[in-house]
Design a protein around this motif. Structure first.
Motif, PDB file in Angstrom:
ATOM      1  N   ASP A 191      27.455  40.240  41.617  1.00 46.38           N
ATOM      2  CA  ASP A 191      28.902  40.588  41.684  1.00 46.38           C
ATOM      3  C   ASP A 191      29.096  41.823  42.806  1.00 46.38           C
ATOM      4  O   ASP A 191      28.861  43.003  42.397  1.00 46.38           O
ATOM      5  CB  ASP A 191      29.349  40.995  40.333  1.00 46.38           C
ATOM      6  CG  ASP A 191      30.984  41.209  40.356  1.00 46.38           C
ATOM      7  OD1 ASP A 191      31.812  41.445  41.398  1.00 46.38           O
ATOM      8  OD2 ASP A 191      31.425  41.191  39.224  1.00 46.38           O
ATOM      9  N   ALA A 192      29.645  41.509  43.871  1.00 47.03           N
ATOM     10  CA  ALA A 192      29.744  42.664  44.848  1.00 47.03           C
ATOM     11  C   ALA A 192      30.613  43.713  44.319  1.00 47.03           C
ATOM     12  O   ALA A 192      30.653  44.819  44.738  1.00 47.03           O
ATOM     13  CB  ALA A 192      30.351  42.202  46.240  1.00 47.03           C
ATOM     14  N   ARG A 193      31.936  43.301  43.769  1.00 49.89           N
ATOM     15  CA  ARG A 193      32.769  44.302  43.224  1.00 49.89           C
ATOM     16  C   ARG A 193      32.089  45.154  42.214  1.00 49.89           C
ATOM     17  O   ARG A 193      32.282  46.490  42.340  1.00 49.89           O
ATOM     18  CB  ARG A 193      33.939  43.550  42.707  1.00 49.89           C
ATOM     19  CG  ARG A 193      35.086  43.773  43.271  1.00 49.89           C
ATOM     20  CD  ARG A 193      36.309  43.082  42.661  1.00 49.89           C
ATOM     21  NE  ARG A 193      36.215  42.846  41.323  1.00 49.89           N
ATOM     22  CZ  ARG A 193      36.862  43.680  40.634  1.00 49.89           C
ATOM     23  NH1 ARG A 193      37.522  44.794  40.914  1.00 49.89           N
ATOM     24  NH2 ARG A 193      36.519  43.622  39.146  1.00 49.89           N
ATOM     25  N   LEU A 194      31.224  44.512  41.374  1.00 44.79           N
ATOM     26  CA  LEU A 194      30.444  45.648  40.503  1.00 44.79           C
ATOM     27  C   LEU A 194      29.646  46.520  41.215  1.00 44.79           C
ATOM     28  O   LEU A 194      29.506  47.717  40.865  1.00 44.79           O
ATOM     29  CB  LEU A 194      29.598  44.560  39.470  1.00 44.79           C
ATOM     30  CG  LEU A 194      28.587  45.417  38.456  1.00 44.79           C
ATOM     31  CD1 LEU A 194      29.574  46.234  37.699  1.00 44.79           C
ATOM     32  CD2 LEU A 194      28.015  44.235  37.744  1.00 44.79           C
ATOM     33  N   THR A 227      35.921  38.661  31.872  1.00 42.40           N
ATOM     34  CA  THR A 227      36.146  39.610  32.859  1.00 42.40           C
ATOM     35  C   THR A 227      36.340  40.975  32.100  1.00 42.40           C
ATOM     36  O   THR A 227      35.998  42.127  32.532  1.00 42.40           O
ATOM     37  CB  THR A 227      37.612  39.443  33.607  1.00 42.40           C
ATOM     38  OG1 THR A 227      37.450  37.897  33.840  1.00 42.40           O
ATOM     39  CG2 THR A 227      37.351  39.873  34.967  1.00 42.40           C
ATOM     40  N   THR A 229      22.917  42.318  40.165  1.00 41.19           N
ATOM     41  CA  THR A 229      23.895  41.564  39.924  1.00 41.19           C
ATOM     42  C   THR A 229      24.221  40.722  41.301  1.00 41.19           C
ATOM     43  O   THR A 229      23.947  40.974  42.383  1.00 41.19           O
ATOM     44  CB  THR A 229      25.357  42.534  39.663  1.00 41.19           C
ATOM     45  OG1 THR A 229      26.471  41.989  39.544  1.00 41.19           O
ATOM     46  CG2 THR A 229      25.405  43.634  41.099  1.00 41.19           C
ATOM     47  N   GLU A 240      34.457  44.273  32.259  1.00 34.21           N
ATOM     48  CA  GLU A 240      35.001  45.437  33.039  1.00 34.21           C
ATOM     49  C   GLU A 240      34.684  46.805  31.985  1.00 34.21           C
ATOM     50  O   GLU A 240      34.268  47.864  32.684  1.00 34.21           O
ATOM     51  CB  GLU A 240      36.393  45.405  32.944  1.00 34.21           C
ATOM     52  CG  GLU A 240      37.198  44.757  34.084  1.00 34.21           C
ATOM     53  CD  GLU A 240      37.057  45.526  35.231  1.00 34.21           C
ATOM     54  OE1 GLU A 240      37.230  46.679  35.405  1.00 34.21           O
ATOM     55  OE2 GLU A 240      36.725  44.942  36.147  1.00 34.21           O
ATOM     56  N   ARG A 300      31.563  56.508  48.249  1.00 33.84           N
ATOM     57  CA  ARG A 300      32.556  56.703  46.865  1.00 33.84           C
ATOM     58  C   ARG A 300      33.171  57.909  46.891  1.00 33.84           C
ATOM     59  O   ARG A 300      32.610  59.230  47.024  1.00 33.84           O
ATOM     60  CB  ARG A 300      31.687  56.510  45.572  1.00 33.84           C
ATOM     61  CG  ARG A 300      32.607  55.957  44.548  1.00 33.84           C
ATOM     62  CD  ARG A 300      32.080  54.843  43.909  1.00 33.84           C
ATOM     63  NE  ARG A 300      30.901  54.347  43.858  1.00 33.84           N
ATOM     64  CZ  ARG A 300      30.073  54.577  42.704  1.00 33.84           C
ATOM     65  NH1 ARG A 300      30.670  55.294  41.830  1.00 33.84           N
ATOM     66  NH2 ARG A 300      28.580  54.533  42.628  1.00 33.84           N
ATOM     67  N   THR A 345      28.980  52.869  34.824  1.00 33.88           N
ATOM     68  CA  THR A 345      29.660  54.174  35.993  1.00 33.88           C
ATOM     69  C   THR A 345      29.621  55.400  35.083  1.00 33.88           C
ATOM     70  O   THR A 345      29.136  56.396  35.606  1.00 33.88           O
ATOM     71  CB  THR A 345      30.992  53.569  36.068  1.00 33.88           C
ATOM     72  OG1 THR A 345      31.234  52.360  36.453  1.00 33.88           O
ATOM     73  CG2 THR A 345      31.519  54.552  37.482  1.00 33.88           C
ATOM     74  N   GLU A 356      29.796  47.676  44.403  1.00 28.14           N
ATOM     75  CA  GLU A 356      30.678  48.786  44.910  1.00 28.14           C
ATOM     76  C   GLU A 356      31.069  49.784  43.827  1.00 28.14           C
ATOM     77  O   GLU A 356      31.135  51.007  43.861  1.00 28.14           O
ATOM     78  CB  GLU A 356      31.990  47.878  45.444  1.00 28.14           C
ATOM     79  CG  GLU A 356      31.708  47.138  46.442  1.00 28.14           C
ATOM     80  CD  GLU A 356      31.582  47.902  47.535  1.00 28.14           C
ATOM     81  OE1 GLU A 356      31.764  48.963  47.921  1.00 28.14           O
ATOM     82  OE2 GLU A 356      30.616  47.360  48.482  1.00 28.14           O
ATOM     83  N   ARG A 357      31.507  49.227  42.466  1.00 27.76           N
ATOM     84  CA  ARG A 357      32.070  50.489  41.704  1.00 27.76           C
ATOM     85  C   ARG A 357      30.859  51.129  41.056  1.00 27.76           C
ATOM     86  O   ARG A 357      31.257  52.083  40.847  1.00 27.76           O
ATOM     87  CB  ARG A 357      32.738  49.667  40.568  1.00 27.76           C
ATOM     88  CG  ARG A 357      34.149  49.098  41.074  1.00 27.76           C
ATOM     89  CD  ARG A 357      35.178  48.586  39.969  1.00 27.76           C
ATOM     90  NE  ARG A 357      34.980  49.521  38.854  1.00 27.76           N
ATOM     91  CZ  ARG A 357      35.457  49.110  37.642  1.00 27.76           C
ATOM     92  NH1 ARG A 357      35.890  47.971  37.452  1.00 27.76           N
ATOM     93  NH2 ARG A 357      35.402  50.115  36.506  1.00 27.76           N
ATOM     94  N   CYS A 358      29.752  50.460  40.839  1.00 28.41           N
ATOM     95  CA  CYS A 358      28.707  51.336  39.873  1.00 28.41           C
ATOM     96  C   CYS A 358      27.932  52.122  41.019  1.00 28.41           C
ATOM     97  O   CYS A 358      27.176  53.072  40.422  1.00 28.41           O
ATOM     98  CB  CYS A 358      28.054  50.511  39.234  1.00 28.41           C
ATOM     99  SG  CYS A 358      29.058  49.750  37.615  1.00 28.41           S
TER     100      CYS A 358
END
Ligand SMILES: Nc1ncnc2c1ncn2[C@@H]1O[C@H](COP(=O)(O)OP(=O)(O)OP(=O)(O)O)[C@@H](O)[C@H]1O
Ligand SMILES: [Mg+2]
Lengths: 240, 779
Positions: free
Chosen positions: A211-214, A185, A209, A189, A238, A196, A216-218
């Motif tokens: 990874d939904a969080r990833l 993790t 990916t 990160e 965003r 990003t 979202e962030r990028c």
């Protein structure tokens, strides 16, 4: 933080990738079917979907690693279908940078030379190539690891070397296939942050990916692939 | 066991190319082994077989007819120890058909035996052309079969014996025992003045010269003393055939030996390479729960099955190729078609190769397989990859910083990443280059030897003199020898001309006839190469050929007693040793040729002035006299051609094996580096750059292999040649050793690189075509 903005950046908004009605078969298995997609300069697109849905296949078509069975793939104005093996190799060398889940560094070479290599393949002198590679590693915060062979690097470090290698030739398009998939993790990160930042500096990015969080962030946009078809797309709001 | 079989089959299926290469290497090596063993056996094998098949005489004895009657001599056949006999036959000694030298061979003594039939218990002969002599006035001549063959008898030929007896040639036959120059009826032989009696024996105990001497003591026990005037032993004949008048058997033997060693080493390296490359697979097997014994078994089965198949096919190929080469070589060596025609690869060679090669394969596989047995699963899995060892990182860094194109410097780094593999590949290349170098050196030496013997450097045109008595009845010259010599000298372009008259004479203390060359004219300017001593300065001096020199134990200044043309004894001093093949050479034309009105020059040697046109000179010489047949003194003799064809076939086989070995090594390394190559392609390495990288990796070894192999081959040449000379009892001219010049060295030096590139090209192209996406997905 990357020390330099990638230089061959197309003007914002220009279409960098255009897939039209693309199909890809592997023998009997149809991995992609009727995929049409446009990606504009400055975008960060996350490709998501279940395992085996065709995400990597899509990315390989964009990067010129593979050819479509039908339909056309145009990247940076170049119709990849019209290019020969050599043309595709040069396309990959100049237009795209790739980051893989399992790093795919050359075990023989120290980190610095893994990065410099891509420049050298293009005829850049050893000194100049190492110089630029050093700058890139510095920007990614691992300048002190340049002399170390991949086997002795941590996973996160390896992936940062891989990103540096992808950026070496100032590609218009950065492609990453599950770049955090093999990382813990914390290292994941760091890589996410790196991507990003690159996007923030204007780098066009396509990211595969789970990874939904990833995502979202990028990403500025998420494309959903299911069973080889584009199932949907949505913009990511965003705060910048 | 089922699991082992299944796993082995899967392993073979996964490595189809590698398995194919292994089988191919074993195939070529087995073929090479059959050929070389066959050749080596040919030196002695066919003689014994052919000699026994024809019941060749162990001892050929000649008795003085005035001291022992034919009936008394016939009784010797019943002496203890005698297995079979033939005779007694009356022996008459004639001059050769005409004294001018021909139809066949040299003028001089010619033995005619009165024999009623050819198919006797000893010295069984076959009349291969015409029929046996059954009436007075008929003669059968001794002739190696294939020397003109059946067509010979179509031309009516006569032998004129002293006293005006005209003998018509009715047949040609070959006597393996070399028992006579011709055969007539016994009555005819007595008419020709036979003074001695021939008897031929085969003994139960004929293993050594000592045994034969003891046998003969028993045979002659009851005979009046002095009645046995001469004996000939088959052992001498065998020796003569085997090492012969020429030097080439040991060339072939030496080369064959090298071939055998190379074949063994290359098979060993390919097999152990295959097993080492499978370490990762071994780890997987162990993880699956295979016991160490089973792992070893999987590996042995994996290499043994293709090896056995390759070996069987290779032995078959070797049999065909070997028989062909053995015949060619033996024809070149013995000049005897009877021997050559029956020569083949001896039967024992096949079991030796068919058992030996798989055993070799199993042994080479066993070592790494046993090591694999002990390897912990985890280590084995990681051992499949490329490791960083020793100085490799420093080398890689230096290469990365060099000015070389990156694909080239990447390729140069490969050999350092796997020193063990590199050593194996390198040794394969070194073997190939050494073989090629030695082959080229030996061929050059053979050619030089031929050139030296034929004096091709000083004599540009040879002019044969027609002999009307020869089978084809060519026109004879209208001019005398003196006129021809003067005429040839006067033709434009001629610098030096000498005349040759080869003949046979007797030397006191030597049983065999001595082959002598008598020369006149510009003999000093055109003399043959000398190994030691000097050229003759006039009458009373001779030079001796190296072989004859050692046979007779000659030394500089030795006196020898010869017979001149009138049959008188002359004392001559040996002043030099040369290599042109004639036992003795003299310039005393008057004594050896002039005194006999029927002897004359058979050939003229012409050295041309610098820049003179040899063709024009030959044409002019032809116009000078209808009896002259000029030819340019160039080209390679048939024996030399046979030897060179054998050497080059072997060399090609071995270089082929090396190329396969290199190919195998490159296949292994590109397989191991599939992922690396995939990554490089993904980041933009073009197909051509991939080929450049892979070829560079091997070419680097090729250069290194050349750097080691060329000197090694030269060294081998340097060691082998004098050994050959020693073995054949002759001194070799220094020119045979010093054959190396720049162009000749370029060839083998490049052969290393050529070998490497040849072996690397296919796998590199394959690697460059492989889909990077596919590789990266699976690795
Ligand atoms: N080289 C290939 N040969 C055969 N089938 C392939 C090949 N590459 C992909 N496939 C098939 O195509 C389909 C899509 O594969 P792809 O790797 O694109 O999926 P993915 O979405 O990346 O999955 P994951 O999330 O597991 O990486 C799968 O069914 C896969 O088995
Ligand atoms: Mg995938």
């Amino acid at each position: 933080m990357p020390s330099r903005v990638p230089s061959r950046v197309p003007a914002d908004g220009e279409v960098v990738v255009r897939l039209t009605d693309v199909r890809k078969d592997f023998g009997d298995c149809t991995a992609l079917d009727g995929v049409s997609l446009e990606i504009r300069a400055g975008e960060a697109v996350a490709v998501m979907g279940p395992s085996g849905s065709g995400k990597s296949t899509l990315l390989n078509l964009v990067s010129g690693l593979d050819r479509p069975s039908a339909g056309s793939v145009v990247v940076g104005g170049e119709d990849l279908g019209a290019l020969g093996e050599k043309g595709l190799a040069l396309f990959r060398r100049h237009r795209v940078g790739m980051v893989f889940q399992f790093f795919h560094l050359l075990d023989d070479l120290p980190a610095l030379d893994n990065v410099a290599l891509v420049g050298q393949l293009d005829g850049l002198g050893a000194r100049a190539a190492r110089q630029r590679a050093t700058e890139l590693l510095e920007g990614l915060g691992i300048a002190d690891r340049g002399d170390v062979h991949p086997a002795s690097l941590s996973g996160g470090e390896r992936q940062r070397v891989a990103v540096a290698r992808a950026l070496m030739n100032r590609p218009a398009l950065l492609l990453a296939d599950e770049p955090t998939g093999a990382l813990d993790t914390r290292s994941g990160e760091a890589v996410v942050e790196l991507l990003t930042d690159l996007h923030a500096l204007g780098q066009t990015l396509v990211l595969v990916t789970h990874d939904a969080r990833l995502a979202e962030r990028c990403a500025s946009r998420v494309v959903e692939v299911v069973d080889g078809r584009i199932a949907g797309a949505r913009a990511v709001r965003r705060d910048r | 066991m089922r699991a082992v079989w299944t796993a082995s089959r899967a392993a073979v299926a996964r490595r189809r190319l590698q398995t194919f290469v292994l089988a191919a290497v074993v195939l070529v090596c087995s073929a090479t082994a059959v050929v070389t063993l066959g050749l080596m056996a040919a030196v002695s094998g066919p003689f014994d077989r052919v000699y026994n098949a024809a019941n060749g005489a162990h001892v050929m004895a000649e008795f003085d007819s005035s001291k022992a009657t034919a009936a008394r001599i016939a009784r010797t056949a019943r002496a203890s120890g005698v297995e079979a006999s033939a005779g007694p036959y009356p022996v008459a000694v004639l001059r050769r058909p005409t004294d001018q030298g021909g139809p066949f061979g040299l003028p001089g003594v010619f033995t005619v035996v009165g024999r009623d039939r050819p198919d006797t218990a000893v010295d069984t002969m076959k009349v291969f052309s015409g029929r046996w002599a059954t009436h007075p006035g008929e003669i059968v001549l001794d002739m190696p079969q294939g020397f003109g063959g059946a067509r010979l008898i179509d031309q009516e030929t006569h032998v004129l014996a002293p006293g005006g007896v005209d003998l018509k040639v009715v047949g040609y036959a070959t006597s393996v025992s070399d028992s006579a120059g011709g055969w007539v009826t016994p009555a005819q032989a007595r008419d020709l003045g036979a003074a001695s009696t021939q008897m031929m024996y085969r003994f139960r105990d004929a293993g050594s010269q000592a045994a034969l001497t003891a046998d003969m003591a028993v045979v002659t026990a009851g005979l009046p003393s002095g009645s046995l005037t001469g004996t000939g032993s088959y052992l001498t004949l065998k020796e003569h055939l085997a090492t012969g008048p020429n030097t080439y058997v040991p060339f072939l033997t030496g080369f064959g030996l090298l071939g055998l060693i190379a074949a063994v080493l290359i098979v060993g390296s390919v097999v152990s390479g295959a097993v080492v490359a499978g370490y990762r697979h071994i780890g997987v097997l162990k993880a699956l729960g295979f016991t160490p014994d089973q792992v070893t078994a999987v590996y042995l089965v994996m290499v043994t099955v293709p090896a056995v198949i390759g070996c069987a096919v290779g032995a078959a190929v070797g049999s065909v190729l070997g028989t062909h080469l053995v015949r060619g070589a033996f024809w070149g060596i013995s000049g005897n078609a009877l021997v050559a025609g029956k020569a083949s690869v001896p039967a024992w060679v096949y079991p030796v190769v068919l058992i030996g090669m798989p055993v070799l394969v199993v042994l080479s596989a066993l070592l790494p397989a046993v090591k694999a047995r002990r390897l912990p699963a985890a280590r084995a899995i990681s051992a499949g990859g490329v490791q960083q060892t020793g100085r490799a990182p420093a080398v890689q860094r230096r290469l990365g910083g060099s000015r070389l194109p990156r694909p080239v410097s990447l390729g140069l780094g490969w050999p350092f990443a796997r020193p063990g593999r590199t050593a194996l590949t390198l040794s394969t290349i070194v073997l190939g280059v050494t073989t090629a170098t030695l082959a080229i050196g030996l061929a050059a030496s053979v050619l030089t030897f031929d050139r030296t013997q034929e004096q091709q450097d000083s004599v540009q045109v040879t002019v044969a003199v027609g002999n009307p008595a020869a089978p084809s009845h060519p026109a004879g010259p209208v001019h005398t020898d003196e006129q021809l010599l003067a005429g040839l000298r006067a033709l434009p372009g001629a610098a030096h001309v000498s005349a040759d008259a080869p003949l046979q004479t007797r030397m006191a203390g030597s049983a065999d006839a001595v082959r002598m060359d008598v020369r006149t004219g510009d003999t000093t300017a055109l003399h043959p190469d000398l190994v030691r001593g000097r050229w003759v300065s006039g009458p009373g001096e001779v030079v001796a050929d190296s072989t004859f020199w050692h046979q007779q134990g000659l030394s500089l200044g030795r006196r020898v007693v010869l017979r001149d043309a009138a049959g008188r004894q002359v004392v001559e001093t040996v002043v030099g040793e040369q290599t042109d093949g004639w036992d003795l050479t003299s310039t005393d034309w008057n004594r050896f040729v002039g005194l006999n009105s029927t002897r004359r020059a058979t050939e003229f040697s012409v050295g041309l002035a610098k820049g003179a046109d040899a063709h024009a000179y030959a044409a002019a010489a032809r116009r000078l006299d209808p009896g002259l047949r000029p030819s340019l003194n160039t080209g390679v003799g048939p024996i030399e051609q046979a030897v060179i064809s054998v050497i080059s076939t072997l060399a090609l086989l071995l270089v082929g094996v090396s190329a396969l070995g290199v190919f195998n090594a490159v296949v292994l390394s590109t397989r191991e580096r599939r992922k690396d190559i995939g990554v490089l392609k993904a980041v933009g390495m073009t197909p051509r750059q991939v080929v450049a990288m892979v070829v560079t990796a091997t070419a680097a070894l090729g250069v290194a292999g050349g750097a080691v192999g060329v000197p090694a081959g030269m060294l081998a040449h340097r060691i082998v040649l004098p050994l050959i000379g020693h073995g054949t009892g002759r001194d070799l001219p220094a020119s045979m050793l010093h054959v190396w010049d720049a162009p000749l060295l370029v060839l083998p030096a490049l052969s290393g690189v050529a070998l490497a590139v040849l072996g690397a090209l296919l796998p590199s192209v394959r690697a460059s075509r492989a889909s990077a996406a596919e590789v990266l997905r699976t690795e």
